[in-house]
Write a protein that holds these residues in place. Structure first.
Motif, PDB file in Angstrom:
ATOM      1  N   ARG A  94       0.846  -1.191   0.000  1.00 38.52           N
ATOM      2  CA  ARG A  94       0.000   0.000   0.000  1.00 38.52           C
ATOM      3  C   ARG A  94       0.885   1.246   0.000  1.00 38.52           C
ATOM      4  O   ARG A  94       1.903   1.309   0.694  1.00 38.52           O
ATOM      5  N   VAL A  95       0.469   2.237  -0.782  1.00 38.46           N
ATOM      6  CA  VAL A  95       1.155   3.526  -0.808  1.00 38.46           C
ATOM      7  C   VAL A  95       0.095   4.612  -0.655  1.00 38.46           C
ATOM      8  O   VAL A  95      -0.907   4.620  -1.383  1.00 38.46           O
ATOM      9  N   ARG A  96       0.318   5.510   0.272  1.00 41.08           N
ATOM     10  CA  ARG A  96      -0.626   6.605   0.517  1.00 41.08           C
ATOM     11  C   ARG A  96       0.136   7.923   0.527  1.00 41.08           C
ATOM     12  O   ARG A  96       1.198   8.031   1.144  1.00 41.08           O
ATOM     13  N   MET A  97      -0.393   8.917  -0.169  1.00 41.10           N
ATOM     14  CA  MET A  97       0.241  10.237  -0.198  1.00 41.10           C
ATOM     15  C   MET A  97      -0.198  11.015   1.031  1.00 41.10           C
ATOM     16  O   MET A  97      -1.344  11.463   1.127  1.00 41.10           O
ATOM     17  N   THR A  98       0.706  11.169   1.995  1.00 40.09           N
ATOM     18  CA  THR A  98       0.373  11.872   3.235  1.00 40.09           C
ATOM     19  C   THR A  98       0.561  13.381   3.107  1.00 40.09           C
ATOM     20  O   THR A  98       0.027  14.148   3.903  1.00 40.09           O
ATOM     21  N   SER A  99       1.320  13.813   2.102  1.00 39.72           N
ATOM     22  CA  SER A  99       1.506  15.227   1.786  1.00 39.72           C
ATOM     23  C   SER A  99       2.021  15.286   0.352  1.00 39.72           C
ATOM     24  O   SER A  99       2.416  14.271  -0.211  1.00 39.72           O
ATOM     25  N   ALA A 157       3.666   7.446   2.116  1.00 38.38           N
ATOM     26  CA  ALA A 157       3.740   6.443   3.182  1.00 38.38           C
ATOM     27  C   ALA A 157       3.650   5.075   2.518  1.00 38.38           C
ATOM     28  O   ALA A 157       2.624   4.727   1.925  1.00 38.38           O
ATOM     29  N   VAL A 158       4.729   4.291   2.609  1.00 40.73           N
ATOM     30  CA  VAL A 158       4.842   3.023   1.889  1.00 40.73           C
ATOM     31  C   VAL A 158       4.818   1.878   2.891  1.00 40.73           C
ATOM     32  O   VAL A 158       5.553   1.884   3.880  1.00 40.73           O
ATOM     33  N   ASN A 171       3.023  -6.739   6.520  1.00 37.21           N
ATOM     34  CA  ASN A 171       2.743  -6.348   7.901  1.00 37.21           C
ATOM     35  C   ASN A 171       3.797  -5.413   8.476  1.00 37.21           C
ATOM     36  O   ASN A 171       3.779  -5.110   9.671  1.00 37.21           O
ATOM     37  N   SER A 172       4.725  -4.959   7.658  1.00 35.88           N
ATOM     38  CA  SER A 172       5.774  -4.076   8.153  1.00 35.88           C
ATOM     39  C   SER A 172       5.226  -2.693   8.470  1.00 35.88           C
ATOM     40  O   SER A 172       4.150  -2.312   8.011  1.00 35.88           O
ATOM     41  N   SER A 173       5.969  -1.927   9.245  1.00 41.15           N
ATOM     42  CA  SER A 173       5.562  -0.560   9.580  1.00 41.15           C
ATOM     43  C   SER A 173       5.708   0.340   8.355  1.00 41.15           C
ATOM     44  O   SER A 173       6.598   0.133   7.518  1.00 41.15           O
ATOM     45  N   PRO A 174       4.837   1.357   8.218  1.00 41.90           N
ATOM     46  CA  PRO A 174       4.930   2.267   7.071  1.00 41.90           C
ATOM     47  C   PRO A 174       6.258   3.018   7.052  1.00 41.90           C
ATOM     48  O   PRO A 174       6.801   3.396   8.091  1.00 41.90           O
ATOM     49  N   GLN A 175       6.783   3.212   5.861  1.00 46.38           N
ATOM     50  CA  GLN A 175       7.998   3.989   5.656  1.00 46.38           C
ATOM     51  C   GLN A 175       7.646   5.300   4.964  1.00 46.38           C
ATOM     52  O   GLN A 175       6.773   5.338   4.105  1.00 46.38           O
TER      53      GLN A 175
END
Length: 337
Positions: free
Chosen positions: A148-153, A158-159, A163-167
Motif C-alpha cells: 500500500r502507498v498513501r500520499m500523506t503530503s 507512506a509506503v 505487515n511491516s511498519s509504514p515507511q
C-alpha cells in the motif's frame, strides 16, 4: 433581451455606480466571455451518489439534494452498469469531469446542470457509507504480495509492505500527463495510468498502479485524492447600491457546485431568483451559469475574477448574446462568516 432582464439591468446600472471599484487588468491567460466559441473547463473531482439507468443516469453530490444529469461514454456506462444489481440502484462514485448546461428539451430542463464524466476515479456499492467517509488522499494498493502507498503530503509517500511498519519516502519529482501520473522517490517510482481496476467485487478503481522499487515491481489499483480544491470559493457574495438603497444582489456558491442569485427590492418581499451552477476556471476565476430564472429555463452566465474578497464580472451572456454590464461591471463582496 426579455423585459424582466431589462429591468434587472436597469437596476444594476444604478447599483454598480456605487459598488464597482477599480480592478487590475486581467492577465492575458484569464478567460473572458466572447473570446472564443468555447471555454476550456478544467476537470473537477465530484463525490456523490450515482444512479445508472438505461434511459437516464444522474449524480447527486455528497451532502446535497440536487441532482445533475450524468453524461457517460458508452464504455463508462457499461462499466458502471456492471456495478449495480438492478437499474437505477444508487451507488457511491467519484467522477472526474465538468459541468455544462442541460438542454431545454423534455426532462433535461429539470436538472440544474449536466455532469460530463471524463473519468471514473472510484466506485463503491455502499452509497451511504461512501459519502460519510472523510476526504481521502491519493492511495494505491495491491495484493500477492500485499502492499500500500498513501500520499500523506505533496512531498511524502507512506509506503507499507505486508505487515511491516509504514515507511516515509520523500517525493523528489512529480510528472502529470494525460496518460500517466508519475511520483519519483529515491527508493522507487510510482506510476498511475487511467484504466479500470478491481481488487474485489465491492469496489472499482479508475487507475492502475505500477510501483517499481529496489525490492521489485508491484502492480495494483489506485484512486486519486478526492478533495475538491475549489472549495475556497464557497461563500455568499453581496452588493447593494447606495444610490438606490432598495435594491441588492446576492450570489451564493454552495459546496455541491450549485449557485443561486437573488435580486431583491426592499419594497417587495419576494426576490427575483435565478439558480444554476458554478465551477472554477483557474486560481482567480469562476464561471457562474444560471439555468433557471424564476423556475423557468433560461441560460445566462458570468465569469467572475477574484481580487481579495471581491468578485468582479464585466460582462454577462444571456442565451447567445453577450452584454457589457453597465458602469464597468458587477462587483460583489464576500460576506463575513
Amino acid at each position: 433581451m426579455k423585459p424582466l432582464k431589462i429591468l434587472i439591468f436597469s437596476s444594476l446600472m444604478l447599483l454598480l455606480q456605487a459598488c464597482t471599484s477599480s480592478m487590475v487588468s486581467s492577465p492575458s491567460d484569464h478567460v473572458t466571455l466572447g473570446q472564443s466559441a468555447e471555454i476550456q473547463l478544467p476537470r473537477i473531482m465530484f463525490r456523490g451518489q450515482l444512479v445508472i439507468g438505461p434511459q437516464t443516469s444522474s449524480f447527486t453530490p455528497c451532502n446535497s439534494n440536487q441532482q445533475f444529469l450524468l453524461t457517460l461514454s458508452a464504455q463508462q456506462y457499461q462499466t458502471l452498469s456492471q456495478q449495480v444489481a438492478s437499474p437505477y440502484q444508487s451507488i457511491y462514485g467519484e467522477i472526474i469531469g465538468f459541468l455544462t448546461a442541460p438542454s431545454q428539451t423534455g426532462y433535461n430542463a429539470d436538472f440544474r446542470a449536466r455532469l460530463i464524466a471524463h473519468q471514473i476515479n472510484y466506485v463503491s456499492q455502499d452509497a451511504v457509507k461512501g459519502c460519510s467517509q472523510p476526504v481521502q488522499s491519493t492511495e494505491t494498493q495491491g495484493q500477492k504480495p500485499p502492499w500500500r502507498v498513501r500520499m500523506t503530503s505533496p512531498e511524502t509517500l507512506a509506503v507499507k509492505f505486508g505487515n511491516s511498519s509504514p515507511q516515509q519516502w520523500p517525493v523528489k519529482r512529480v510528472n502529470h500527463t494525460e496518460e500517466h501520473r508519475v511520483y519519483t522517490t529515491p527508493q522507487g517510482t510510482l506510476t498511475l495510468s487511467p484504466s479500470v481496476c478491481q481488487l474485489n467485487h465491492q469496489a472499482l478503481y479508475g487507475w492502475m498502479a505500477t510501483f517499481n522499487t529496489q525490492k521489485g515491481r508491484y502492480r495494483g489499483c489506485a484512486r486519486l485524492g478526492n478533495q475538491d480544491p475549489s472549495t475556497t470559493w464557497i461563500a455568499t457574495y453581496h452588493a447593494s447600491s447606495t444610490r438606490q438603497d432598495n435594491f441588492s444582489v446576492t450570489l451564493t456558491l454552495k459546496a455541491d457546485h450549485t449557485a443561486r442569485t437573488l435580486y431583491r427590492y426592499q419594497n417587495d418581499p419576494v426576490p427575483i431568483v435565478e439558480t444554476g451552477f458554478w465551477q472554477a476556471l483557474n486560481a482567480d476565476q469562476i464561471q457562474v451559469v444560471m439555468t433557471q430564472h424564476q423556475q423557468q429555463y433560461l441560460l445566462s452566465q458570468r465569469i467572475f475574477t477574484r481580487k481579495g474578497d471581491q468578485l468582479h464580472a464585466p460582462k454577462e451572456q444571456v442565451g447567445q448574446q453577450i452584454y457589457r454590464i453597465n458602469e464597468g461591471g458587477l462587483t460583489l463582496y464576500r460576506s463575513k462568516p
